[in-house]
Write an enzyme that holds these catalytic residues in place. Structure first.
Site, PDB file in Angstrom:
ATOM      1  NE  ARG A  31      -1.255 -37.566   1.261  1.00  0.00           N
ATOM      2  CZ  ARG A  31      -2.472 -37.498   0.969  1.00  0.00           C
ATOM      3  NH1 ARG A  31      -2.821 -38.399  -0.068  1.00  0.00           N
ATOM      4  NH2 ARG A  31      -3.446 -36.487   1.117  1.00  0.00           N
TER       5      ARG A  31
ATOM      6  N   GLY B 262      -6.417 -28.964  -0.627  1.00  0.00           N
ATOM      7  CA  GLY B 262      -5.691 -29.672  -1.535  1.00  0.00           C
ATOM      8  C   GLY B 262      -5.616 -28.707  -3.022  1.00  0.00           C
TER       9      GLY B 262
HETATM   10  P1  ADP Z   1      -9.434 -26.303  -1.882  1.00  0.00           P
HETATM   11  O1  ADP Z   1      -9.145 -27.847  -2.595  1.00  0.00           O
HETATM   12  O2  ADP Z   1      -8.214 -25.738  -1.706  1.00  0.00           O
HETATM   13  O3  ADP Z   1     -10.274 -26.315  -0.871  1.00  0.00           O
HETATM   14  P2  ADP Z   1     -11.562 -25.691  -3.847  1.00  0.00           P
HETATM   15  O4  ADP Z   1     -11.589 -27.287  -4.115  1.00  0.00           O
HETATM   16  O5  ADP Z   1     -12.737 -25.246  -3.096  1.00  0.00           O
HETATM   17  O6  ADP Z   1     -10.101 -25.542  -2.984  1.00  0.00           O
HETATM   18  O7  ADP Z   1     -11.417 -24.774  -4.997  1.00  0.00           O
HETATM   19  C1  ADP Z   1     -10.544 -24.706  -5.886  1.00  0.00           C
HETATM   20  C2  ADP Z   1     -10.952 -24.475  -7.497  1.00  0.00           C
HETATM   21  O8  ADP Z   1     -11.673 -23.253  -7.474  1.00  0.00           O
HETATM   22  C3  ADP Z   1      -9.626 -24.130  -8.756  1.00  0.00           C
HETATM   23  O9  ADP Z   1      -9.718 -25.514  -9.395  1.00  0.00           O
HETATM   24  C4  ADP Z   1     -10.294 -23.086  -9.034  1.00  0.00           C
HETATM   25  O10 ADP Z   1     -10.034 -22.986 -10.536  1.00  0.00           O
HETATM   26  C5  ADP Z   1     -11.502 -22.869  -8.583  1.00  0.00           C
HETATM   27  N1  ADP Z   1     -11.876 -21.406  -8.540  1.00  0.00           N
HETATM   28  C6  ADP Z   1     -11.533 -20.207  -8.101  1.00  0.00           C
HETATM   29  N2  ADP Z   1     -11.810 -19.132  -8.485  1.00  0.00           N
HETATM   30  C7  ADP Z   1     -12.933 -19.296  -9.310  1.00  0.00           C
HETATM   31  C8  ADP Z   1     -13.879 -18.685 -10.146  1.00  0.00           C
HETATM   32  N3  ADP Z   1     -13.982 -17.213  -9.947  1.00  0.00           N
HETATM   33  N4  ADP Z   1     -14.643 -19.266 -11.035  1.00  0.00           N
HETATM   34  C9  ADP Z   1     -14.594 -20.692 -11.192  1.00  0.00           C
HETATM   35  N5  ADP Z   1     -13.705 -21.431 -10.480  1.00  0.00           N
HETATM   36  C10 ADP Z   1     -12.945 -20.891  -9.424  1.00  0.00           C
END
Ligand code: ADP
Ligand code: MG
Length: 416
Positions: free
Chosen positions: A43, A372
């Site tokens: 950043r 993120g």
């Molecule tokens: P972002 O920060 O990109 O918006 P999120 O915070 O919504 O994404 O989600 C990220 C998390 O989702 C990751 O830590 C990942 O491990 C988890 N995740 C993805 N698929 C699954 C699943 N099938 N079961 C449990 N956790 C999941």
């Protein structure tokens, strides 16, 4: 609605003027007071170009920034000092630091600031009025900040990650000084406008991550706008359950089933197609080395682990199907990993989708990654930022924009 840009300000001329810049210096720190260390200076690096342009044009620059969530009073562990040290190490312009925000140190430093110099004030959140819900309190703090710039001052917002906050250094200050978008805000807004106003079609949205409830408002706002919504990640199972399938021990938000059913029926009428997985990688347990098995998405409990199995990734047939949809798209927005990418054994779907975005970008599609964990996932899997059209720096702010919400920091910068 339009915005004035940094280019506009430079064209007006800044030599000898004092310009306040809201930067995003909210860097991750490691260690303990007094030996805190910046672990990722991304950043700070991203903030350099705007500061450099203003310094080279002869402005005396005063930087406003926050770090972490102090409770409205100075606290050494939230001092911007480590970030300022990092800035000083990277900058090719003189960097000064004030030990307070609008107190004696800041006022003296601002008054003696020379053209070309950059002064960073202490964490704006050390003053409770920065985040106050009381309009008058925020306005009073904004007046003190604006006072540092004087009568021919200007304000540049270069902190996209904070534009969804109605804070004094983001919102109120822009009413007091001529206000401009910095390059980082401008780049984000241009991409988000392209996604929401007139996306080149087909417009494909890929959504994943752990919780449907986090992303409901985004899904809601994209129905009717996106041509296809590809659903992966943990939110898949609420969709599959809404269609009447058993999902074993996978993530499931029972209280969202009706909402999801509503989306599925609305989408069909609105011309948006939900594309759900046809196969799932089911794990014996939530662990990096868990046994795994690929089964049909409508028969998750037929895996060797029965009702105890957990879906931790989309399957290979689904990955190929998603990649094909992405290859046909002119615009792709991706938020949320397709599986538990933190475990290599369940990173396959996320990698496939990332590769498909890279390929689509090469053939001319606009590809945008927001969120993120999504950004961390593509970097962690060895992709370079430059392989995507845009990686959003402000997860919360970009999602709120896509939800159709008004962002105070952007509204404040609008010109007619
Ligand atoms: P972002 O920060 O990109 O918006 P999120 O915070 O919504 O994404 O989600 C990220 C998390 O989702 C990751 O830590 C990942 O491990 C988890 N995740 C993805 N698929 C699954 C699943 N099938 N079961 C449990 N956790 C999941
Ligand atoms: Mg996240």
């Amino acid at each position: 609605m339009s915005y004035a840009s940094l280019e506009d300000l430079l064209a007006e001329g800044v030599r000898g003027r004092r310009v306040l810049v809201r930067s995003d210096l909210n860097v991750p720190l490691d260690g303990n007071v007094p030996s805190l260390r910046v672990t990722d200076d991304g950043r700070v690096r991203a903030s350099l170009p705007v500061l450099r342009k203003l310094s080279e044009a002869g402005a005396a620059v005063i930087v406003l920034a926050h770090l972490g969530r102090p409770k409205g009073a100075p606290e050494e562990k939230y001092s911007l000092k480590p970030a300022v040290d990092a800035l000083e190490g990277l900058a090719d312009f003189p960097v000064r630091r004030a030990s307070d925000t609008t107190g004696e140190s800041a006022r003296a430093a601002a008054a003696s600031l020379q053209p070309g110099e950059v002064l960073v004030l202490e964490n704006v959140r050390f003053d409770a009025r920065e985040t106050s819900k009381d309009d008058a309190e925020r306005a009073a703090f904004a007046r003190e900040l604006a006072g540092l710039a004087g009568s021919d001052g200007a304000y540049v917002d270069d902190a996209f990650g904070a534009v969804h906050r109605k804070h004094a250094s983001v919102f109120d200050i822009a009413q007091l000084l001529p206000a401009y978008q910095g390059d980082l805000v401008q780049a984000e807004v241009e991409v988000l406008q392209e996604l929401t106003q007139d996306p080149k079609r087909p417009f494909v949205v890929v959504l994943g991550g752990s919780k449907v409830s986090d992303k409901l408002a985004v899904i809601d706002n994209l129905i009717g706008k996106a041509d296809r919504l590809l659903i992966g990640g943990g939110m898949v199972f609420t969709f599959l359950a809404a269609q009447g399938h058993k999902v074993g021990a996978s993530l499931l938000e029972e209280d969202q089933l009706d909402v999801v059913r509503g989306y599925l029926s609305r989408a069909a009428k609105a011309g948006s197609e939900f594309v759900l997985p046809t196969d799932i990688v089911v794990a014996e347990k939530f662990a990096a080395d868990a046994g795994k098995s690929v089964v049909a998405a409508d028969a998750i409990e037929t895996s060797p682990y029965g009702a105890g199995g957990l879906g931790l990734d989309i399957g290979p047939a689904t990955g190929a199907d998603f990649a094909e949809h992405i290859s046909e798209a002119q615009t792709v927005f991706w938020n949320g990993p397709m599986g538990v990418f933190e475990f290599e054994a369940f990173a396959g779907g996320t990698r496939t989708v990332a590769e498909a975005l890279v390929a689509a970008g090469k053939s001319g599609a606009l590809t945008v990654v927001g969120g993120g964990d999504s950004a961390a996932a593509v970097r962690g899997l060895g992709f370079e930022d430059g392989q995507f059209g845009h990686i959003s720096t402000g997860g919360g702010a970009s999602l709120e924009y896509l939800e159709g919400k008004e962002l105070p920091g952007l509204t404040a910068l609008e010109r007619n």
